[in-house]
Design an enzyme around this catalytic site. Structure first.
Site, PDB file in Angstrom:
ATOM      1  N   HIS A  17       1.162 -10.723  -7.723  1.00 37.95           N
ATOM      2  CA  HIS A  17       0.751  -9.558  -6.926  1.00 37.95           C
ATOM      3  C   HIS A  17      -0.491  -9.979  -6.148  1.00 37.95           C
ATOM      4  O   HIS A  17      -1.582 -10.107  -6.702  1.00 37.95           O
ATOM      5  CB  HIS A  17       0.448  -8.390  -7.865  1.00 37.95           C
ATOM      6  N   LYS A  29       3.707   0.277   0.588  1.00 42.68           N
ATOM      7  CA  LYS A  29       2.350  -0.093   0.989  1.00 42.68           C
ATOM      8  C   LYS A  29       2.267  -1.605   1.020  1.00 42.68           C
ATOM      9  O   LYS A  29       2.619  -2.274   0.034  1.00 42.68           O
ATOM     10  CB  LYS A  29       1.317   0.479   0.023  1.00 42.68           C
ATOM     11  N   LYS A  83       0.073  -5.029   1.271  1.00 42.34           N
ATOM     12  CA  LYS A  83      -1.255  -5.577   1.034  1.00 42.34           C
ATOM     13  C   LYS A  83      -1.604  -6.570   2.134  1.00 42.34           C
ATOM     14  O   LYS A  83      -0.876  -7.532   2.389  1.00 42.34           O
ATOM     15  CB  LYS A  83      -1.309  -6.270  -0.325  1.00 42.34           C
ATOM     16  N   ASP A  92      -2.861  -1.663   3.010  1.00 38.63           N
ATOM     17  CA  ASP A  92      -4.091  -1.621   2.213  1.00 38.63           C
ATOM     18  C   ASP A  92      -4.870  -2.890   2.487  1.00 38.63           C
ATOM     19  O   ASP A  92      -4.385  -3.996   2.259  1.00 38.63           O
ATOM     20  CB  ASP A  92      -3.743  -1.509   0.726  1.00 38.63           C
ATOM     21  N   GLU A 138      -5.505   1.912   4.300  1.00 42.07           N
ATOM     22  CA  GLU A 138      -6.335   2.185   3.127  1.00 42.07           C
ATOM     23  C   GLU A 138      -7.543   1.259   3.095  1.00 42.07           C
ATOM     24  O   GLU A 138      -7.392   0.037   3.210  1.00 42.07           O
ATOM     25  CB  GLU A 138      -5.503   2.002   1.853  1.00 42.07           C
ATOM     26  N   ASP A 160     -10.574   4.505  -0.838  1.00 43.98           N
ATOM     27  CA  ASP A 160     -10.188   4.113  -2.194  1.00 43.98           C
ATOM     28  C   ASP A 160     -11.387   3.521  -2.922  1.00 43.98           C
ATOM     29  O   ASP A 160     -12.052   4.209  -3.688  1.00 43.98           O
ATOM     30  CB  ASP A 160      -9.027   3.118  -2.142  1.00 43.98           C
ATOM     31  N   LYS A 166      -7.992   8.010  -8.658  1.00 39.08           N
ATOM     32  CA  LYS A 166      -7.776   7.051  -9.740  1.00 39.08           C
ATOM     33  C   LYS A 166      -8.597   7.489 -10.943  1.00 39.08           C
ATOM     34  O   LYS A 166      -9.822   7.609 -10.854  1.00 39.08           O
ATOM     35  CB  LYS A 166      -8.173   5.632  -9.313  1.00 39.08           C
ATOM     36  N   GLU A 177       1.121   6.056  -6.393  1.00 42.98           N
ATOM     37  CA  GLU A 177       1.364   4.613  -6.481  1.00 42.98           C
ATOM     38  C   GLU A 177       1.557   4.194  -7.936  1.00 42.98           C
ATOM     39  O   GLU A 177       1.199   3.089  -8.329  1.00 42.98           O
ATOM     40  CB  GLU A 177       0.171   3.875  -5.863  1.00 42.98           C
TER      41      GLU A 177
END
Length: 373
Positions: free
Chosen positions: A22, A167, A169, A198, A224, A249, A273, A327
């Site tokens: 990731h 989304k 990255k 993001d 984001e 965020d 979050k 998410e």
């Protein structure tokens, strides 16, 4: 007065391998390191919680190692012997003695909510006032760093009816490659799916001005956290001028941050979050601030296992449907988990379990095997 009390607190550092790397702007994760917390009560009830970060200290000021140590050294003495079912008194006790440490605090509050739900025979969502929805739409994050691989992954998710919002990255490569990467993915998916990006704080304000216009022209719906978290003035300026909405965020590291950002009109979307605000109840205070200011909401993740994911889901389910969805895909990215049965994902949504508390149980064999010693 309750005669019940907390007898034991245990925090375990657990390594959870991912199905694929990731890749974020600041770190690439192959194994997610997380803290699994269990609070045992005198009536035989055990509450479980979790605190995960993204890439150790690359995301925030707490790491899994520091979370474990601080729970054992500072939180546990405040919990032992106390009534586990008076959450207000317990969290006030913690607030008066411990500053910051919202990730660790979130694990503790989640475990106490799980214990209270089990004690009362209610779900955590019911303990928090009751769910408004039974399921939450879930965004899938495309973070392989390879355009064709990301497109293939998105197509698979659409075919499975598992995700229809994606989304992407960005921020780990050049600006031109980033923009082309996102634009190509959006072009391939067309109107069948939405695409957001993001940046994880990796762009300057000037870079974002040009890139934001290009991304909007390509059909990308939202950006984001493009700029560093402390630069809320740049976020506010960009929000006023870009033809695409921005989401805060990393800029939100506490409930107080959410108030300051809302007061400054820094962004029209907030990412919720539980780890960054200090727990499921704390994140609902940030949600209330955003709602009062007319700010849309998104349910974020720290790539938690099923335990932390469901702690977030129960809180988010008590809110009106989130304008930008959630998410909460963490369990789907894990090759292994620590629960006996993972949450159900289908029809593009995560469905809340029906059982008391969080609705999941620890698989003791899995936990023992995955503990990092």
């Amino acid at each position: 007065m309750s005669s019940h009390h907390i007898e034991h607190v245990e925090a375990h550092l657990v390594g959870l391998p991912l199905l694929r790397p990731h890749k974020l702007a600041m770190h690439t994760i192959e194994t997610q390191l997380t803290v699994i917390l269990r609070i045992r009560c005198s009536d035989g009830v055990s509450g479980i919680g979790e605190a995960a970060t993204i890439g150790g200290l690359s995301y925030a000021g707490e790491s899994p190692e520091s979370i474990k140590v601080n729970i054992e050294r500072y939180f546990t003495p405040l919990l032992i012997g106390q009534n586990p079912y008076n959450l207000n008194a317990l969290m006030e006790r913690i607030d008066n003695s411990i500053k910051g440490n919202t990730f660790a605090r979130s694990a503790v509050e989640s475990a106490l909510l799980d214990a209270q739900g089990k004690h009362l025979g209610l779900s955590v969502a019911e303990v928090l006032g009751g769910p408004l929805v039974d399921a939450l739409e879930v965004v899938w994050v495309l973070a392989s760093g390879d355009t064709h691989q990301d497109i293939d992954e998105a197509e698979k998710m659409l075919d499975l009816h598992r995700h229809r919002h994606f989304k992407v990255k960005l921020g780990a490569t050049s600006l031109a490659r980033d923009v082309q990467h996102a634009a190509t993915i959006k072009q391939a998916l067309g109107n069948r799916a939405s695409v957001r990006v993001d940046i994880n704080q990796s762009w300057s304000e000037s870079l974002c001005i040009g890139a934001g216009a290009q991304l909007a022209a390509a059909g990308v719906e939202m950006i984001e956290q493009p700029v560093p978290r402390h630069d809320w003035r740049a976020l506010a300026r960009l929000s006023r001028h870009l033809p695409i909405p921005l989401m805060a965020d990393e800029a939100i590291e506490s409930v107080a941050d959410s108030f300051n950002l809302a007061s400054a009109a820094s962004a029209p979307i907030f990412s919720l979050k539980i780890a960054k605000t200090g727990g499921p109840r704390a994140v609902l205070r940030t949600a209330a601030i955003a709602q009062a200011a007319g700010i849309d909401l998104y349910g974020g993740t720290m790539l938690e296992s099923s335990i932390g994911t469901l702690a977030s889901a129960h809180a988010f389910a008590t809110l009106p449907p989130l304008a930008w969805d959630t998410e909460l895909f963490g369990p789907l990215l894990l090759a292994e988990d620590v629960v006996s049965e993972r949450p159900q994902y289908h029809d593009f949504k995560l469905w809340l379990p029906k059982g008391p508390g969080l609705g999941v149980q620890i698989d003791e064999n899995q936990l023992a095997r995955l503990i990092q010693r």
